[in-house]
Write an enzyme that holds these catalytic residues in place. Sequence first.
Site, PDB file in Angstrom:
ATOM      1  N   HIS A 261      95.893 126.254  22.420  1.00  0.00           N
ATOM      2  CA  HIS A 261      96.903 127.210  21.992  1.00  0.00           C
ATOM      3  C   HIS A 261      96.384 127.824  20.696  1.00  0.00           C
ATOM      4  O   HIS A 261      96.142 127.103  19.734  1.00  0.00           O
ATOM      5  CB  HIS A 261      98.220 126.472  21.766  1.00  0.00           C
ATOM      6  CG  HIS A 261      99.343 127.375  21.404  1.00  0.00           C
ATOM      7  ND1 HIS A 261      99.860 128.275  22.300  1.00  0.00           N
ATOM      8  CD2 HIS A 261     100.035 127.539  20.255  1.00  0.00           C
ATOM      9  CE1 HIS A 261     100.835 128.946  21.717  1.00  0.00           C
ATOM     10  NE2 HIS A 261     100.956 128.533  20.472  1.00  0.00           N
ATOM     11  N   ASP A 263      97.428 130.500  18.036  1.00  0.00           N
ATOM     12  CA  ASP A 263      98.427 131.450  17.559  1.00  0.00           C
ATOM     13  C   ASP A 263      97.722 132.695  17.044  1.00  0.00           C
ATOM     14  O   ASP A 263      96.838 132.609  16.190  1.00  0.00           O
ATOM     15  CB  ASP A 263      99.281 130.804  16.471  1.00  0.00           C
ATOM     16  CG  ASP A 263     100.210 129.755  17.062  1.00  0.00           C
ATOM     17  OD1 ASP A 263     100.836 130.053  18.096  1.00  0.00           O
ATOM     18  OD2 ASP A 263     100.306 128.649  16.507  1.00  0.00           O
ATOM     19  N   ASP A 373     104.789 128.137  23.918  1.00  0.00           N
ATOM     20  CA  ASP A 373     105.268 127.898  22.555  1.00  0.00           C
ATOM     21  C   ASP A 373     106.315 128.883  22.038  1.00  0.00           C
ATOM     22  O   ASP A 373     106.773 128.731  20.921  1.00  0.00           O
ATOM     23  CB  ASP A 373     104.062 127.896  21.599  1.00  0.00           C
ATOM     24  CG  ASP A 373     104.396 127.387  20.214  1.00  0.00           C
ATOM     25  OD1 ASP A 373     105.256 126.487  20.127  1.00  0.00           O
ATOM     26  OD2 ASP A 373     103.814 127.874  19.235  1.00  0.00           O
ATOM     27  N   HIS A 582     104.495 135.352  18.886  1.00  0.00           N
ATOM     28  CA  HIS A 582     105.625 134.449  18.602  1.00  0.00           C
ATOM     29  C   HIS A 582     105.638 133.778  17.230  1.00  0.00           C
ATOM     30  O   HIS A 582     106.499 132.922  16.985  1.00  0.00           O
ATOM     31  CB  HIS A 582     105.784 133.408  19.724  1.00  0.00           C
ATOM     32  CG  HIS A 582     104.668 132.403  19.819  1.00  0.00           C
ATOM     33  ND1 HIS A 582     103.705 132.477  20.797  1.00  0.00           N
ATOM     34  CD2 HIS A 582     104.360 131.312  19.084  1.00  0.00           C
ATOM     35  CE1 HIS A 582     102.863 131.467  20.656  1.00  0.00           C
ATOM     36  NE2 HIS A 582     103.234 130.750  19.618  1.00  0.00           N
TER      37      HIS A 582
HETATM   38 ZN   LIG Z   1     102.304 129.022  18.913  1.00  0.00          ZN
END
Ligand SMILES: [Zn+2]
Length: 1020
Positions: A261, A263, A373, A582
């Site tokens: 993941h 970001d 997420d 997000h």
């Molecule tokens: Zn995230």
Amino acid sequence: MHDDITLTTGRAHRVLTERIWPAVHETSVPLDVEWHALPGEPIPPAEGLALAMEPYEVGTPWGPAWGTTWFRLTGTVPAEWAGRTVEAVVDLGFDVDRTGFQAEALVYRPDGSPVKSINPRNQHVVVSDAAAGGERVELFLEAASNPVLLGHNVFERTTEGDTTTSSPDPLYTTRRIDLAVFESEVYDLALDVEVLLELQAELPTGPRRMRVLQALDDALDLLDLQRIPETAAAARAALADVLASPAEGSAHEISAVGHAHIDSAWLWPVRETIRKVARTTSSMTDLIERTDDFVYGMSSAQQYAWVKEHRPEVWERIKEAVAKGRFLPLGGMWVESDTVMPSGEALTRQFSQAQRFFEREFGIRSHGVWLPDSFGYSPALPQLVRRAGFDWFFTQKISWNQVNVFPHHTFWWEGIDGSRVLTHFPPMDTYNSQLSGEELGKATRQFRESRRATGSIAPVGYGDGGGGTTREMTGRAKRLANLEGSAKVRWEHPDAFFERARGELLASGTDDSAVWVGELYLELHRATLTSQHKTKQGNRRNEQLLVEAEAWAATASARTGADYPYEELDALWQQVLLLQFHDILPGTSIAWVHREAVAQHAAITEGVQAIIDRSLRALVGEGDVALRANPAVFAQAGVPALGVAAASAPAAAASTVTELPDGGYVLANDLVRITLDAAGHVTSAVDLATGRDAVAPGREANVLQLHQDFPNKWDAWDVDRFYRNSVTDLREAQKVTAAVADGVAVVTVHRQFSASSLEQVITLAPGSRTLEVDLRTDWHETEKFLKVTFPLDVRAEHVAAETQFGFHKRVTHTNTSWESAKFETSMHRWVLAEEPGFGVGFVNDSSYAYDVTREVSDQGVAPAPGIPEVTTTVRLSLLRAPRFPDPETDQGLQTHRYGLVVGADTAVATEVGATFGARPRELRGAAGFEPLVHVGGGVTLSSVKLADDRSGDLVVRVYEAQGRRTAGTVTVAAPVAGARTVTLIEDDLDGGVVDGLTADGTVTLELSPFEVRTLRFTLA
Ligand SMILES: [Zn+2]
């Protein structure tokens, strides 16, 4: 017999961590190291490799926050290592618990080609699988000294989150930069012991566990701790039998997919994410090459686009691995966006921009939406996901719920329109799995659909800040493929998992038993609807402006032959889509990210505005006629939707202001009469047609309220329920003035409170039932939450709140823990409290959150003497002031517009909500023009654009906004050769041809409740 399990496990744990793992690289020689430190922004790798280098001694502190240090490592493989696997081992000063949150490096060969990355859990670079001995080694490291912001003392205020405030001191001290022999037998022994040690911890005391423990003791007895490499094979032999014992027939099956993941921005800026993605993907393509069955999945077309632009060699490796089916583009979205706040059109573009990118670059499409997420999921998504052509939806975030445990892991998720999408939550409750025994045990025990489904997904790898899957994880997966007592692990594309899960759910014949209807509300991170107001304001403004620009540009193209700005629009949309990531749109990133987001939104506005101006100019021609352009999808100010007409004076009589003896004012027009008290609060808001007063008896509305707001964790993310217990009403007004300007009644109120001040400009326009408030706040608060309250004389069972292409209803009571947990919820442009016959709406231009409570009034006309009356209080959320991760969140001047719509239903709220943020534009030209597209009946227009495939076809998207079956028409006021229904992302559908296209370009539609329909017209 005498037995002490802890004696065996304690022994195995200590020998594993203190002796076996360190012995993997015990034979080593130091590398020669040189360095060049760059404090500022990164430079291209070619320039980094060419930098003049100085000698560097391991143990020297390096790396100020956000700097880059280029290291050059050189050495010679000792002759006696001939035939061995030789690796460089680099410890930049890592904390193994902070992978992705601290320093990391990309390793290059002298020719500039990337090898793989170095991070706390991935410290090796293979130099040679079989060394010749005597060969030269030369490697370069591009080492990023990113500061640890979410450290062991979490949520502490820090100024390291922006280069404008970060300190220049070095943050890291290297521990080891060596050339070492890789002892593969020791490494395999370490994994054998680790897997068995973790497995037995999950087993009940019984034969399997006891045999594993005995095997561990036997192995450790055979291991000579002074001669580990020489005795590792014998120790492994003692473990072979327990490792070969196969899994039970009904063992839970794990579909593992390699993952990181990453970001797209969070505790690092976008520029660092670009490098993070390159680092992780270089390691993952390396791991793919070194394994047979490992597959790695990566979402976010944006992240692929970054690699393509900035690290072309890594891009080539990705393309090759995608072609082999080992590197899996997932998710079909531009970024893993928030899904609660973006508009319906914006979510559509998240899908269309990504799927076009994957199609163009790889010739494939994603079949599912991958959002592990994001902070809650809109109830409009099932329809949008299905109509965009996806078959499945994946997240795990709902496992973070504060209160309620979600009842399913594999289920049908049903949206506001009744669409259903097959959805899966991994029961191990993580998107950063390490395939640990504990995670596998948890997945087996927690999986809610075990009665009929066989398995679950595990995204495997270090995430958040990237890192990805390690060779230790693939080594674990090999041992866990078919192991007694464990879930069975296999690497697999999520598509294959969902295909199987669909069959299992359908085969049960009772697929209705696993259905969730409505939003996937995250019972946490509720403040992400409010934090970083300017980032949200930019989003709302630009996603609307882009839809407007498309409509004018399409009209100009059809009417005047003007070029449609495909490339400009794509680029601008992609920028908006990235900012919906997000941690950006929710306002949970560092100061640097939000500083850039606000600046980027301003630049996007300028770019879109240029398209709008250009298109309108082409349409209205040169001239001096005063014209008015209506950017909204509803008629307003005498101009049809998406049309331009001569500007005319309002038909309705001017509003009035009357001063009252007590210092208050009455604002009135033909529709409503509003009474303000001397402090500028609304004491009455009467709908003249029904005589109903919107304000609860004896109460004041439009009162600003200031709460203390210091959540237990996650400052920018969370507001905890107890914030409500401490509140100050901002009742005092320093100055209240009134006037009528251009027929509009205006009352201006100035207030000061603690360190802040604000101005409310309250207006009532002629012919409007909306009392508008322009709010300017000079905000200098710490850990406070600003709301504005409206106690309503309405007994609403539900409150309706706009979401993408429709609205959802939430009950106002808190009968159950599920309802009680929703104490702060989302809206788009409007929210409505209604009882049969009378409703009150709230519209806004840039807010996303409200709360609603039921109150008891004893001042109204009670149903019977002595029986109190229940009323409804709606509060809009305006501003917060958290101190982590941005210590200055939302400080300074902030603006909001909101309106109280007196006498509204969902149709009125939809219309006022759509026009409130899309005011007519005044311009001059030769003449106005009729809209290119208009709709009739119960159809609501969403967008008008030219097709993404640049065929010149006109794409018109409409929807049903009221939640009822309806019929209506769509008319294209241009010669039309044909019409067909297409998917949300403009793909053809079987049977999509629309019958009954009339000569005047009209098609008649029947829409089901909240249905979104995309039509494609071929212009003649
Ligand atoms: Zn995230």
